[in-house]
Design a protein around this motif. Structure first.
Motif, PDB file in Angstrom:
ATOM      1  N   MET A  45      19.578  -7.199  -8.577  1.00  0.00           N
ATOM      2  CA  MET A  45      18.615  -7.631  -9.995  1.00  0.00           C
ATOM      3  C   MET A  45      18.261  -6.470 -10.443  1.00  0.00           C
ATOM      4  O   MET A  45      17.737  -5.398  -9.687  1.00  0.00           O
ATOM      5  N   GLN A  46      18.158  -6.126 -11.738  1.00  0.00           N
ATOM      6  CA  GLN A  46      17.715  -5.190 -12.469  1.00  0.00           C
ATOM      7  C   GLN A  46      15.927  -5.320 -12.659  1.00  0.00           C
ATOM      8  O   GLN A  46      15.370  -5.831 -13.636  1.00  0.00           O
ATOM      9  N   LEU A  47      15.483  -5.245 -11.593  1.00  0.00           N
ATOM     10  CA  LEU A  47      13.967  -5.310 -11.542  1.00  0.00           C
ATOM     11  C   LEU A  47      13.260  -4.193 -12.143  1.00  0.00           C
ATOM     12  O   LEU A  47      13.432  -2.816 -12.013  1.00  0.00           O
ATOM     13  N   ALA A  48      12.343  -4.515 -13.186  1.00  0.00           N
ATOM     14  CA  ALA A  48      11.626  -3.491 -13.932  1.00  0.00           C
ATOM     15  C   ALA A  48      10.760  -2.679 -13.068  1.00  0.00           C
ATOM     16  O   ALA A  48      10.153  -3.405 -12.295  1.00  0.00           O
ATOM     17  N   ASN A  49      10.427  -1.218 -13.187  1.00  0.00           N
ATOM     18  CA  ASN A  49       9.713  -0.702 -12.163  1.00  0.00           C
ATOM     19  C   ASN A  49       8.055  -1.185 -12.151  1.00  0.00           C
ATOM     20  O   ASN A  49       7.813  -0.911 -11.145  1.00  0.00           O
ATOM     21  N   GLY A  50       7.751  -1.642 -13.248  1.00  0.00           N
ATOM     22  CA  GLY A  50       6.075  -2.016 -13.115  1.00  0.00           C
ATOM     23  C   GLY A  50       5.975  -3.505 -12.740  1.00  0.00           C
ATOM     24  O   GLY A  50       5.046  -3.955 -12.855  1.00  0.00           O
ATOM     25  N   SER A  51       7.334  -4.398 -12.727  1.00  0.00           N
ATOM     26  CA  SER A  51       6.992  -5.645 -12.775  1.00  0.00           C
ATOM     27  C   SER A  51       6.653  -6.103 -11.140  1.00  0.00           C
ATOM     28  O   SER A  51       6.216  -7.235 -11.027  1.00  0.00           O
ATOM     29  N   ILE A  52       6.395  -5.324 -10.074  1.00  0.00           N
ATOM     30  CA  ILE A  52       6.014  -5.756  -8.720  1.00  0.00           C
ATOM     31  C   ILE A  52       4.376  -5.348  -8.828  1.00  0.00           C
ATOM     32  O   ILE A  52       3.853  -6.141  -7.759  1.00  0.00           O
TER      33      ILE A  52
END
Length: 114
Positions: A45-52
């Motif tokens: 998945m293309q997980l956005a860098n700040g989303s975690i």
């Protein structure tokens, strides 16, 4: 891929991020971008860098992970690692996932004793 499939995949994947992060940081301390890259590799998945970071904050607030700052090539990085309580929660949740997967597999295979 249709929208319902994408929605279901995203919902299931998001539910697994806490467990995956606990697994990662129980093995070694990791910084946020490093965790993101591992999650992207594992899920595609293309997980956005700040989303975690909201997940990391929640895990920290629960006392399951802690962090420390360290300089790396002139930049400060925040490393996360699992606590004793985090390791306990990890084992508990991992065992639950194994049971759940076993149940789903048994249903798929048509076992009568489910």
């Amino acid at each position: 891929m249709n929208n319902k499939k994408v929605d279901w995949n995203n919902q299931l994947t998001k539910g697994m991020y806490e467990l995956a992060i606990l697994l990662l940081v129980s093995k070694k301390a990791m910084y946020g971008y490093e965790i993101t890259k591992k999650l992207q590799q594992g899920t595609g998945m293309q997980l956005a860098n700040g989303s975690i970071y909201p997940i990391l904050r929640r895990l920290t607030n629960n006392g399951w992970i802690e962090s420390y700052q360290e300089e790396h090539e002139g930049r400060s990085r925040k490393y996360y690692f699992s606590t004793k309580e985090g390791n306990r929660v990890l084992v508990e949740r991992y065992e639950f996932m194994e049971e759940l997967f076993g149940f789903i597999t048994a249903l798929k295979d048509g076992e009568d004793n489910v």
